[in-house]
Design an enzyme around this catalytic site. Sequence first.
Site, mmCIF file in Angstrom:
data_model
loop_
_atom_site.group_PDB
_atom_site.id
_atom_site.type_symbol
_atom_site.label_atom_id
_atom_site.label_comp_id
_atom_site.label_asym_id
_atom_site.label_seq_id
_atom_site.Cartn_x
_atom_site.Cartn_y
_atom_site.Cartn_z
ATOM 1 C CD GLU A 1 0.738 6.463 -0.293
ATOM 2 O OE1 GLU A 1 0.668 5.289 -0.746
ATOM 3 O OE2 GLU A 1 1.610 7.249 -0.443
ATOM 4 C CG ASP B 1 2.676 2.241 -1.071
ATOM 5 O OD1 ASP B 1 1.902 2.931 -1.592
ATOM 6 O OD2 ASP B 1 3.440 1.407 -1.381
#
Lengths: 222, 222
Positions: A115, A43
């Site tokens: 992610e 992220d």
Amino acid sequence: MDLKHFEKILGYHFQTQHLLKEALTHKSTKKGVHNERLEFLGDAVLDLIIGEFLYKKFPNSKEGELSKMRASMVNEKAFAKVARHLNIGDYIFISNSEEQNNGRQKDSILSNAFEAVIGAIYLESGLEVVRTLVHHLLNAVHPNIDLNSLFYDYKTALQELTQARFSETPEYIVLDSSGPDHNKNFLIGVKIQGREFARANGKSKKEAQQTCAKIALETLKA
Amino acid sequence: MDLKHFEKILGYHFQTQHLLKEALTHKSTKKGVHNERLEFLGDAVLDLIIGEFLYKKFPNSKEGELSKMRASMVNEKAFAKVARHLNIGDYIFISNSEEQNNGRQKDSILSNAFEAVIGAIYLESGLEVVRTLVHHLLNAVHPNIDLNSLFYDYKTALQELTQARFSETPEYIVLDSSGPDHNKNFLIGVKIQGREFARANGKSKKEAQQTCAKIALETLKA
């Protein structure tokens, strides 16, 4: 499940295969190691790569605009789209109950796995490699589209500006519509303080309004 | 204002001096170019560097714990502390009115300038260089302190868990205290639902309570 196929779609081969497995393992498997930690890392990697991409692509945009554009690219829905492009759903490890619950199609599970994969590549190969790969994926998922028009909401930006400057919201008026249902064309104008600032055509009202807002923004900021 | 002094404190020399100037320029100067765009970039750089730092330092921490720890390190107050360590306040460019308004002492202005400086170094020299520098700064600002005890609040975490699970808050009891004032030792126990879950020693009540909370958390999560 042959992860070699996934690596081929991804365009990246993992030296440490257990990292790839971890990235594709949903917590529902209850196997102890799952992808949430890699997702945490990925992220931040994506935030930086996309932030830098926008910083360089839009040298005249202010911080607030860059943040908004990034928010529209760095979110569950946008990442799930990239994950679907990579067929991640076919390769993730999930529990039987999550499987029956359509887990392989869930935006949240797909986005998190994407992610985590990015986090794993970053750990293994560093920022340069993962940056190239992310740019490539963004291009593949949004071909021939100017990111400017894709990700930035001009209507919202215009409304914020006119409310700050004139304490009023812009008014959009349909000036003309033509063409058959499957190929409509709309001509829309935008009025601020009773004055028409711009008019634009579009295949939908929303599209024409966005173009109007973009032109009006440029006029007002000039 | 000699920016060479600042570079010396920072331990980094800018090849492109205008980047450094931009990073130190507050928007109040109304000079057109100010540090908000670099701050946008630096914020993402710091998020990644500190996220990766925690990811590697705490291999057994879950994503939620890592996020909390990062949140306590990546915020205005924490960055203002680093900025003060660098004397950034002496080197920033601000308007006269902001100057009279104690702008050089404001957490927000200092924190933003620090983020912008990090963004500028990243742009010029890449992630490796800025990562080394940030690690160095974190160590300088928090010497000899285990980040675990510094940044993670076990008492709060335990309270959240016991309220969710038992609808009650933990009770900390001083079981013993000994030693002279300058070298006290406290033995503290933590009770949940009337049962003692852990006891621990510490040089202050707070320290002993944190250790108690940490042990109790491990027991409850097992």
